[in-house]
Design an enzyme around this catalytic site. Structure first.
Site, PDB file in Angstrom:
ATOM      1  N   HIS A 265       0.834  -1.206   0.000  1.00  0.00           N
ATOM      2  CA  HIS A 265       0.000   0.000   0.000  1.00  0.00           C
ATOM      3  C   HIS A 265       0.870   1.258   0.000  1.00  0.00           C
ATOM      4  O   HIS A 265       0.719   2.146  -0.842  1.00  0.00           O
ATOM      5  CB  HIS A 265      -0.912  -0.029   1.236  1.00  0.00           C
ATOM      6  N   GLU A 266       1.794   1.314   0.957  1.00  0.00           N
ATOM      7  CA  GLU A 266       2.644   2.515   1.055  1.00  0.00           C
ATOM      8  C   GLU A 266       3.550   2.644  -0.171  1.00  0.00           C
ATOM      9  O   GLU A 266       3.851   3.763  -0.603  1.00  0.00           O
ATOM     10  CB  GLU A 266       3.459   2.491   2.349  1.00  0.00           C
ATOM     11  N   HIS A 269       1.702   4.604  -2.695  1.00  0.00           N
ATOM     12  CA  HIS A 269       1.797   6.054  -2.439  1.00  0.00           C
ATOM     13  C   HIS A 269       3.154   6.577  -2.909  1.00  0.00           C
ATOM     14  O   HIS A 269       3.255   7.632  -3.523  1.00  0.00           O
ATOM     15  CB  HIS A 269       1.693   6.340  -0.936  1.00  0.00           C
ATOM     16  N   GLU A 297      -4.823   7.823  -2.544  1.00  0.00           N
ATOM     17  CA  GLU A 297      -5.296   6.521  -2.058  1.00  0.00           C
ATOM     18  C   GLU A 297      -5.690   5.601  -3.207  1.00  0.00           C
ATOM     19  O   GLU A 297      -5.625   4.375  -3.080  1.00  0.00           O
ATOM     20  CB  GLU A 297      -6.465   6.689  -1.087  1.00  0.00           C
TER      21      GLU A 297
END
Ligand code: ZN
Length: 498
Positions: A265-266, A269, A297
């Site tokens: 997820h990160e 980003h 997101e």
């Protein structure tokens, strides 16, 4: 006019540098700062924020902008980047000049202290340690909203900071459609045979999880020479410089998927941040910043879920992770693993929730924030209100505040209005994903061979590189040919889960 723009860019870059210095201090506070260092750290952050704010409200900017705007009206050689930059600078300048410096500095200080208190309260499972700080962050956010626009509802003003143009009513309308879709799908899934995921709860050491995280960062294309991985109470991504975008994760010993999906997820980003480059002339300016948190997101959740929880992705990468995990995955084949990481089950922790129930966690927070900001929910009543909402939307009893209202970092930072970005991000991601599937031939086969290059290039060209060249809605329209359409996400989930 070109001269005015060049001067605006120069001033803007100094502001960005100060912001990045602040990010170094903030990153350090979350990762390595010794406990007693917090008092002076909050003062350091307050000073840097104050200096960055001074740069942002420099009266020279107002003069340069006025003359650039006047010239732009008749200019024939104005590039899209220049036009967008003038508009963006105007919007941000008008916003920043409404906030008094003392307020900005005090806010930075209180947010830093509040985050430290939240972290302690969460470890101690004691809401009372955090309550007075939360009180302060709520009061200061209402003040911030009043400075920015005293004629509007505070929550509307705050939501607009994360997703330009959104209001409580517009988000509530989108969420009510989403909620109906999610609940209908959950009912359908309830009739399917149960999924065994016990092996995901076997102990895997932090060292091994760290190794898995680094492997997956490479697999998704995160350049470890332009960032690093550390551990924190709440995973995050932070930009310390154009070539320094760091991520964090957390290792839960009895549930290693928590760290691997946080890391993916990160990384999503971080890839966005690393690829922003609307035009070389605007590097280091606001134009080279992410357009909104929902678009942010969309990138992290697409990588985490659409890619990272797909059968195709694990076709290539499961053998490596299986070998690292050792005993717990020894007898588990890739199909069982993929089924288990996609298990749909009502649960208490948002960051560990499956793709179907996730949106309901966001609605819980959205409805509570709305009540907090309107003044109908007092701080002392938040734990009880949280538990009641979880019961209402997810049907679960919350055993303690650590698994309840203390789980998320956002309110401690004063980020009221951020949560809807997660759910909007899912909706944006699904819409981008549909178009990407049409435009990249054999995307799934490529993913299954570990070839993410075409996908990364598509995202870079269409979304990442643009930075703040377009507003979020304009970007969506440009890339997908239509405004926000929640049915894409419903289609994606239904195809995957039923
Ligand atoms: Zn995120």
């Amino acid at each position: 006019m070109k001269q005015e723009i060049a001067k605006l860019v120069e001033l803007d870059r100094q502001r960005t540098l100060l912001t990045h210095i602040g990010a170094v201090l903030g990153w350090d506070q979350e990762t390595y700062l010794p406990e007693k260092g917090i008092e002076e750290r909050s003062e350091q952050l307050s000073l840097i924020e104050g200096l960055a704010h001074e740069k942002a409200v420099d009266p020279q900017i107002g003069e340069l902008l006025a003359s650039a705007e006047a010239a732009a009206e008749t200019a024939e050689d104005l590039s899209p980047e220049e036009a967008a930059y003038i508009k963006l600078t105007r919007r941000e300048f008008d916003k920043e000049t409404k906030l008094p410096s003392e307020f900005v500095m005090e806010y930075a200080k209180q947010a830093s202290l509040s985050q430290a208190a939240w972290s302690q309260a969460k470890s101690a499972n004691d809401f009372s340690l955090f309550a007075p700080h939360l009180e302060t962050m709520i009061r200061m956010n209402k003040e911030r909203a009043a400075y920015l626009d005293s004629g509007r509802k505070p929550y509307d003003v705050l939501l607009d900071l994360y997703e330009y143009g959104s209001t409580e009513a517009s988000i509530a309308a989108v969420f009510s459609v989403m909620k109906k879709d999610l609940v209908a799908l959950l009912d359908k899934i309830a009739g399917q045979p149960p999924v065994d995921d016990a092996f995901l709860h076997a102990p895997v050491s932090a060292e091994i999880q760290a190794k898995m995280s680094r492997y997956l960062m490479d697999a998704v294309g995160y350049d470890q020479k332009r960032g690093r991985l550390d551990t924190t109470a709440h995973p995050f991504t932070t930009t310390l410089g154009r070539d320094d975008v760091r991520i964090t994760t957390r290792y839960v010993e009895n549930y290693f998927p928590s760290s691997i999906f946080s890391t993916i997820h990160e990384s999503g980003h971080a890839l966005y941040e690393m690829n922003i480059d609307p035009h070389p002339d605007f590097r280091g300016t606001r134009l080279a910043e992410a357009v909104s948190m929902a678009v942010h997101e969309s990138q992290s959740r697409m990588l985490e879920n659409f890619v990272g929880r797909s059968r195709a992705f694990w076709e290539k990468h499961y053998p490596a992770i299986q070998a690292m995990a050792g005993e717990p995955l020894a007898d588990v084949d890739v199909d069982r693993f993929v089924k288990a990481i996609n298990k749909v089950e009502r649960s208490l922790i948002r960051t560990e929730a499956d793709e179907v129930t996730y949106g309901l966690h966001v609605i819980v927070r959205f409805e509570l924030e709305s009540a907090i900001m309107s003044g109908s929910l007092a701080v002392k009543d938040i734990p009880q209100a949280w538990n009641a909402k979880i019961k209402e939307l997810l049907g679960l009893d919350v055993p303690n505040d650590r698994l309840g209202c203390l789980q998320d970092v956002h309110w401690s930072m004063g980020a009221f209005g951020y949560f809807p970005s997660y759910a909007l991000g899912n909706l944006y991601a699904a819409q981008f994903w549909e178009v990407m599937q049409e435009q990249i031939p054999n995307l799934e086969q490529k993913i299954s061979r570990g070839e993410l290059g075409d996908m990364q290039q598509w995202l870079k060209v269409n979304v990442h590189s643009k930075g703040s060249l377009y507003l979020p809605g304009e970007l969506l329209q440009k890339v997908t040919g239509k405004p926000l359409d929640p049915s894409c996400f419903a289609r994606y989930l239904n195809k995957k889960f039923s």
